[in-house]
Design an enzyme around this catalytic site. Structure first.
Site, PDB file in Angstrom:
ATOM      1  N   HIS A 214      50.072 -39.661  47.202  1.00  0.00           N
ATOM      2  CA  HIS A 214      49.276 -38.504  46.789  1.00  0.00           C
ATOM      3  C   HIS A 214      48.618 -38.751  45.426  1.00  0.00           C
ATOM      4  O   HIS A 214      47.398 -38.591  45.275  1.00  0.00           O
ATOM      5  CB  HIS A 214      50.193 -37.282  46.723  1.00  0.00           C
ATOM      6  CG  HIS A 214      49.512 -36.016  46.309  1.00  0.00           C
ATOM      7  ND1 HIS A 214      49.192 -35.018  47.205  1.00  0.00           N
ATOM      8  CD2 HIS A 214      49.093 -35.561  45.090  1.00  0.00           C
ATOM      9  CE1 HIS A 214      48.602 -34.022  46.567  1.00  0.00           C
ATOM     10  NE2 HIS A 214      48.543 -34.322  45.279  1.00  0.00           N
ATOM     11  N   GLU A 215      49.413 -39.145  44.442  1.00  0.00           N
ATOM     12  CA  GLU A 215      48.875 -39.343  43.094  1.00  0.00           C
ATOM     13  C   GLU A 215      47.986 -40.570  43.019  1.00  0.00           C
ATOM     14  O   GLU A 215      46.964 -40.570  42.323  1.00  0.00           O
ATOM     15  CB  GLU A 215      50.025 -39.443  42.080  1.00  0.00           C
ATOM     16  CG  GLU A 215      50.817 -38.165  41.922  1.00  0.00           C
ATOM     17  CD  GLU A 215      49.956 -36.984  41.489  1.00  0.00           C
ATOM     18  OE1 GLU A 215      48.949 -37.199  40.769  1.00  0.00           O
ATOM     19  OE2 GLU A 215      50.264 -35.848  41.884  1.00  0.00           O
TER      20      GLU A 215
ATOM     21  N   HIS B   9      44.512 -39.671  44.132  1.00  0.00           N
ATOM     22  CA  HIS B   9      43.732 -39.026  43.066  1.00  0.00           C
ATOM     23  C   HIS B   9      43.106 -40.084  42.157  1.00  0.00           C
ATOM     24  O   HIS B   9      41.903 -40.042  41.868  1.00  0.00           O
ATOM     25  CB  HIS B   9      44.643 -38.133  42.212  1.00  0.00           C
ATOM     26  CG  HIS B   9      45.026 -36.843  42.853  1.00  0.00           C
ATOM     27  ND1 HIS B   9      44.134 -36.025  43.500  1.00  0.00           N
ATOM     28  CD2 HIS B   9      46.237 -36.206  42.922  1.00  0.00           C
ATOM     29  CE1 HIS B   9      44.758 -34.944  43.952  1.00  0.00           C
ATOM     30  NE2 HIS B   9      46.037 -35.037  43.624  1.00  0.00           N
TER      31      HIS B   9
END
Length: 216
Positions: A21-22, A25
């Protein structure tokens, strides 16, 4: 022993899902012209770089959690208003892709032959669906707030940003209520969309998944 295996696997899946997820980003921000995450060593699949201890603990007690946010400098983007939305959406999108993969594995894994593996895949699917939908809530500091701002005019986005000073405390208060008073507010809000997404990803295997994931 099986209980220990379960918690070890559960922890690995949480760390893996939060890391993807990170990383997503940071990768999208890098593609769009911002190298802040890469410069600070956050453009990596090393979970230690992204770990937020409290966010991981919340997964065990509340069923939702988070990682350490990847730093992004919107001034490096060609169109900050639009590109910040893309960066924010990348995290939940990555979890939905993982959910699609785990959903496929659930469908091709007969529970009667390997119940433990089937259960672990069900939880891996559930974790990624939970991460995606929870983070898409339009409440700062969740990703959904930045997505919402990117969908409206810059003038309207500036008005919405005024509430960012308060919504973080509101979200924390809801977490504390859920934990200490067992109110189940967050799960109550998200149970329906989560159930829909899990059913969408598992199709004919969904009745078996519901027997494993009691939150649905």
């Amino acid at each position: 022993m099986e209980s220990l295996q379960f918690y070890l696997f559960f922890t690995v899946i949480i760390l893996f899902s939060l890391t993807v997820h990170e990383y997503s980003h940071g990768r999208v921000a890098y593609i769009l012209g911002d190298n802040t995450a890469k410069r600070l060593g956050r453009l990596t699949f090393n979970p230690i770089k992204h770990l937020d201890f409290f966010g991981v603990i919340c997964f065990y007690f509340l069923g939702f959690g988070w990682a350490k946010p990847v730093p992004v400098n919107g001034r490096n983007f060609e169109n900050p208003h639009r590109d910040m939305m893309y960066v924010a959406a990348a995290g939940p999108a990555s979890n939905l892709i993982l959910a699609l993969i785990f959903g496929f594995l659930v469908r091709v894994t007969p529970p009667e032959q390997n119940l433990f593996l089937f259960a672990m895949l069900c939880y891996a699917l559930y974790i990624n669906v939970a991460l995606a939908i929870f983070n898409l809530l339009p409440i700062f500091p969740l990703d959904g707030a930045s997505v919402l701002k990117g969908l409206v005019s810059p003038k309207m986005a500036a008005k919405l940003a005024v509430f960012d000073h308060y919504t973080g405390f509101v979200l924390l208060g809801i977490f504390l209520l859920d934990y200490f008073a067992q109110t189940g507010i967050i799960l109550g809000i998200l149970r329906l969309p989560m159930g829909f997404m899990v059913e969408f990803f598992t199709q004919e295997a969904f009745p078996y998944v519901k027997q494993i994931i009691r939150f649905l």
